[in-house]
Design a protein around this motif. Sequence first.
Motif, PDB file in Angstrom:
ATOM      1  N   THR A   1     -12.623  -4.782  -4.683  1.00 49.19           N
ATOM      2  CA  THR A   1     -12.616  -4.611  -3.616  1.00 49.19           C
ATOM      3  C   THR A   1     -11.397  -3.856  -2.469  1.00 49.19           C
ATOM      4  N   ASP A   2     -10.092  -4.957  -2.701  1.00 51.29           N
ATOM      5  CA  ASP A   2      -9.209  -5.133  -1.618  1.00 51.29           C
ATOM      6  C   ASP A   2      -8.055  -5.075  -3.160  1.00 51.29           C
ATOM      7  N   MET A   3      -7.797  -3.704  -3.273  1.00 57.69           N
ATOM      8  CA  MET A   3      -6.284  -3.967  -4.762  1.00 57.69           C
ATOM      9  C   MET A   3      -5.240  -3.907  -4.061  1.00 57.69           C
ATOM     10  N   ALA A   4      -4.738  -3.199  -2.845  1.00 59.38           N
ATOM     11  CA  ALA A   4      -4.003  -2.882  -1.841  1.00 59.38           C
ATOM     12  C   ALA A   4      -3.442  -4.306  -1.659  1.00 59.38           C
ATOM     13  N   PHE A   5      -4.626  -5.310  -1.080  1.00 63.14           N
ATOM     14  CA  PHE A   5      -4.007  -6.536  -0.492  1.00 63.14           C
ATOM     15  C   PHE A   5      -3.402  -7.515  -1.884  1.00 63.14           C
ATOM     16  N   ARG A   6      -4.328  -7.026  -2.687  1.00 70.36           N
ATOM     17  CA  ARG A   6      -4.031  -8.679  -4.087  1.00 70.36           C
ATOM     18  C   ARG A   6      -2.463  -7.745  -5.096  1.00 70.36           C
ATOM     19  N   ASP A   7      -2.078  -6.375  -4.938  1.00 76.70           N
ATOM     20  CA  ASP A   7      -0.883  -6.585  -4.709  1.00 76.70           C
ATOM     21  C   ASP A   7       0.672  -7.039  -4.111  1.00 76.70           C
ATOM     22  N   THR A   8      -0.094  -7.368  -2.846  1.00 74.33           N
ATOM     23  CA  THR A   8       0.894  -7.445  -1.826  1.00 74.33           C
ATOM     24  C   THR A   8       0.693  -9.339  -1.949  1.00 74.33           C
ATOM     25  N   LEU A   9      -0.475  -9.812  -2.322  1.00 79.27           N
ATOM     26  CA  LEU A   9       0.008 -11.471  -2.176  1.00 79.27           C
ATOM     27  C   LEU A   9       0.360 -11.700  -3.745  1.00 79.27           C
ATOM     28  N   LEU A  10       0.501 -10.735  -5.242  1.00 74.36           N
ATOM     29  CA  LEU A  10       1.654 -11.187  -6.021  1.00 74.36           C
ATOM     30  C   LEU A  10       2.855 -10.802  -5.966  1.00 74.36           C
ATOM     31  N   GLN A  11       3.284 -10.580  -5.342  1.00 69.56           N
ATOM     32  CA  GLN A  11       4.177  -9.481  -4.882  1.00 69.56           C
ATOM     33  C   GLN A  11       4.847 -10.628  -3.652  1.00 69.56           C
ATOM     34  N   LYS A  12       4.057 -11.376  -2.668  1.00 74.61           N
ATOM     35  CA  LYS A  12       4.407 -12.259  -2.170  1.00 74.61           C
ATOM     36  C   LYS A  12       5.105 -13.800  -2.669  1.00 74.61           C
ATOM     37  N   LYS A  13       3.584 -14.081  -3.584  1.00 79.32           N
ATOM     38  CA  LYS A  13       3.900 -15.310  -3.944  1.00 79.32           C
ATOM     39  C   LYS A  13       4.625 -15.504  -5.618  1.00 79.32           C
TER      40      LYS A  13
END
Length: 839
Positions: free
Chosen positions: A590-602
Motif C-alpha cells: 500500500t505504500d511503495m513510494a515510501f518503501r523506496d525512500t526507506l530503501l534508498q536512505k537505508k
Amino acid sequence: MQTKLYFVCSNLCKLMQLKLLPALLLLTGIATAQQKGNTLKLWYQQPAKEWTEALPVGNGRLGAMIFGGAGDELIQLNEATLWSGGPVNNQVNPDAYKHLPSIRAKLFKGDYAAASEELKEMQGLYSQSYLPLGDIHIKQQLPGTPAAYSRDLNVADAIAGTTFTSNGIGYTREIFASGKDQVIVIRLTANKKQQLNCKISAGSQLRHQQLVSGQQEITLKGKAPAQVDPSYVNYNKEPIIYEDTKGCKGMRFELKLRASSSDGSIKADTGGITISNATQAVILVSAATSFNGFDKCPDNEGKDEHKLATAYLQAAAQLPFDELRRRHVDDFHYYFNRVSFILPPSPGEDRTKLPTDERLRRYATGAQDAELEALYFQFGRYLLISSSRLNGVPANLQGIWNKELRAPWSSNYTININTQMNYWAAEAVNLPEMHRSLLTLIQNVASTGRYTAKHFYNTRGWAANHNTDIWALSNPVGNLGKGDPQWANWPMGGNWLCQHLWEHYRFTGDKKFLRDTAYPIMKAAAQFSLDWLVSDGKGHLVTAPATSPENKFITETGVKSSVSIATTMDMSIIRDLFSNLVDADSILQTDMAFRDTLLQKKSKLLPLQIGKKGNLQEWYKDWEDEDPEHRHISHLFGLFPGREISPLTTPAFAEACKRTLAIRGDGGTGWSKAWKINVWARLLDGNHAYKLLRELLKISSNDATDYHNAGGTYSNLFCAHPPFQIDGNFGGTSGITEMLLQSQLNAIQLLPAIPDAWASGEVKGLVARGGFVIDMQWADGKLKKATILAKNGGPCRLRVLQPLKGSNNLALSALKGDGTGYLYTFNTTAGNVYTLIAE
C-alpha cells in the motif's frame, strides 16, 4: 550412527480461529501439559523478613506481596494504575529544537563536551512515579508458639499459602489475586472449631481516610500526589507534592476489605475488622483508582473509583470461596498451561524437598538443579501473567509490586532496554495477550511523541526518549537541564518500541493489526528518523547528537563524554525499523513510494564497524570506554533483539560481537546478565548462555550495591539489579527460550543453543514466528521428536542439526559448507499438526 527423522502430518479440521485455539490445543494435547508434583512451587520454612523474601501474587491490576508472618501477617498491596501526576504537559520547553544547529556544529568539530552541555537545554521533565496502594496486617491470636511452619507459592496455580501449628491446632492461609473476579482473596482456617481469632487492619503511605462501611467491611479513601520526584533527585524541598495548582491534581483511589465467616463473629470499627471464634474466614480485598486514560485528568475527568471498587467487591461476595478459587485457577490455567518445560531431575536428592532459599544457596556453590532452572523459566511466565493484563499499563520496572513512595527509578517504563526486555519473550512463550499491554502503551506514547518530535527536534512523526510512564511521557527527561545526557537525551526509544509492533505481527500473522495499528505508528517513527538523520559529509547518513545509553567514551585526546555522532545502537535501531517497514509493505502493498525512500536512505546509513580490538565498534570512532565492563551492551542490538547480525548470515560481525562480550565480561547487574544470556544464545553458544544463567541465579542480598558483580536473584526469585528489577526475570525467561528455539531469521531453529547441562528434556507450547506452536523432546543433546502446529498455515522453514528424510512431498534442501545443519521447506495448512520423529 546417522539419525533419521520423518514428518507425519495430521489434519485437525478448521479450528484455527483464535477464539477456538484453546480447544484445539486441548484436542491435540499440544502445550497443555502441566508439570506434576511440586516442581513449580517456591517454599520456605520461615516468614519473610525483607520485601525481597515475600511472595508475589497478582491479577495484572492488583498485586500483593505476602510476608507470611504467623502471628502478624503483612500483605503489601499495589494497584497497577496508581501513579502520581496526570496527563503530559505539552508546553514544556517548546523551543528546545532551536539548540540543534549549534549542538551539531560542535559535534562535527569534535567538541563533544560542549555539545553535551548544550544538549541539556533540550530536556523536559521527569516521569511520574508508580505508587504503593497500602498494607494489610492480620494479627492472629495464637494459643502457643508457632511450629511446623511453611509458606509457599504454587506457580502453576497462582496461589500462595502459609501453614503452621500452635498448641496442637493447625492454621492455614490461602491467598490469590483473581483475574476473573478482580479481587484478592484470603482464606484463614483452623483445623479445630472456633479457634480462629484475629484482627485485620489496613493503612497506606498515601494520604487517606478510613471509614467503617458496614458490620464486616472497612474502606480506605485516598489521594495520590500530583508530583513525585525520582528517588535520585534530592534538590527540591518538597519531593512529594499533593496539591498542584498549575495542572491536574492527583488521582483518587479506594481500598475495601470485607470479611465473612460461617460460624465466627465479625465486627468492623475504626481499628479494623475483628474475627472471633471462627473456624474459617474469607477476606475479600478490592481496590480501584480514578485513572481514566493517559490523556484524562484523573481528578476532574476520572472514573468513579468508589463505584468500581464496590462493584468488584459485591460481585465477588456473592460467590463461595471454592467457586472463587475455581474461577481463579481456570482463568490462570488458560494462559499458564500453554507451555511446559521439563528437565530431568539432577542426580542425588530430590531438590524440590529443599526450601527454595536453600536450593539457591546450594546452587550458588555449584550444585546442579535442573528443576530450579525450569522453575525460574516458568516463574517468569507467572510474573508476566500476574503483572500485565491491562491495556496501556504494561509491567513496569517492578512489574506491579512496589513498596516505596519514591520507588527506585520511579518504577517507571525505562525504554532504553528495560521495558522492552519485559516483553522479549511474551510471544514466544505463548502469552500474546500480555504483550498487548505494551502494544497499547506504544500507541499512547506515539500520540504524545508527535509533540516531542515537533517541539524538541523539529521533525515530522513521533519520538520517545529514555523514560515513559502511565501518562505516555515522551520528552527527554532531566528536569530542564539537570539530567545527564548519557541517559536523559536519547530519542531512539520510540523506534525501538516499534520493533514490538512488528514482532507481534510476525508471531501472530494478524494482518489487520499490521495494517491499521502497527504500520501507521512505525511509519510515523520512520518519518522522525528520516528528518533526524544528517549527512556526515562522507557519504553517510548519521544521527547527531547520539548517545549509547548510559555509557561514556574517551576520545583520543582523553576527553570523556557520552554525546557524539552515529552510535552503533542508533544506526542499528534505525536500520531495524526501516527493514521492518519495508517487509511490512511487501505484505500490505500500500505504500511503495515510501518503501523506496526507506530503501534508498537505508543504503546510506553508516554501516557497522569492527574496531581495532576485533570488537563491534560502539561509537562513531574507535574510542575506548570509560567503563570497559559497562552493564549495557547497546551496540549489540543488531544481534539481539534485532536480526541484522547472526553467525549464520554475518559471521564476521558475529565474531566481533563475541569479542565485545569478552571485553565486557560476564559481570553486571541482574538484568544485564539476562541480556547477555539472550545474546550468547543468538551466537549459538549454549554453554556460555547457561554459564550466565547460573550467574543470574546467584543468590543476592538487599545490601548489595556493586553493579559489576552483585546482580543475581533474591530468595523469592525476584531479580536483583540491585535493587529489584523485574526485567531480569523476564529477560532470563527470554534467554532460556532463545536457547531452545529461534525464528528471527528465515527459518525456525530447533535447539539452536542447547547447553551440555540440558542434554535431555522436553518443552511444549513455544511459538515461532509465522504462528507455529512447537513441542520438542531431545536426548543426548539431539532432537528426538518435534510437533509443529501451524496456526496460520503457509510455508514453514525448519533448521535442524540432523539430516531428515521426509514424506508427504516435503521439499528438502541441505545447507552446505557452513556447519549449520539442514534446512527443510514445506507447506502447511492452518490447523494441521506436523510431527518430526527421529529413529
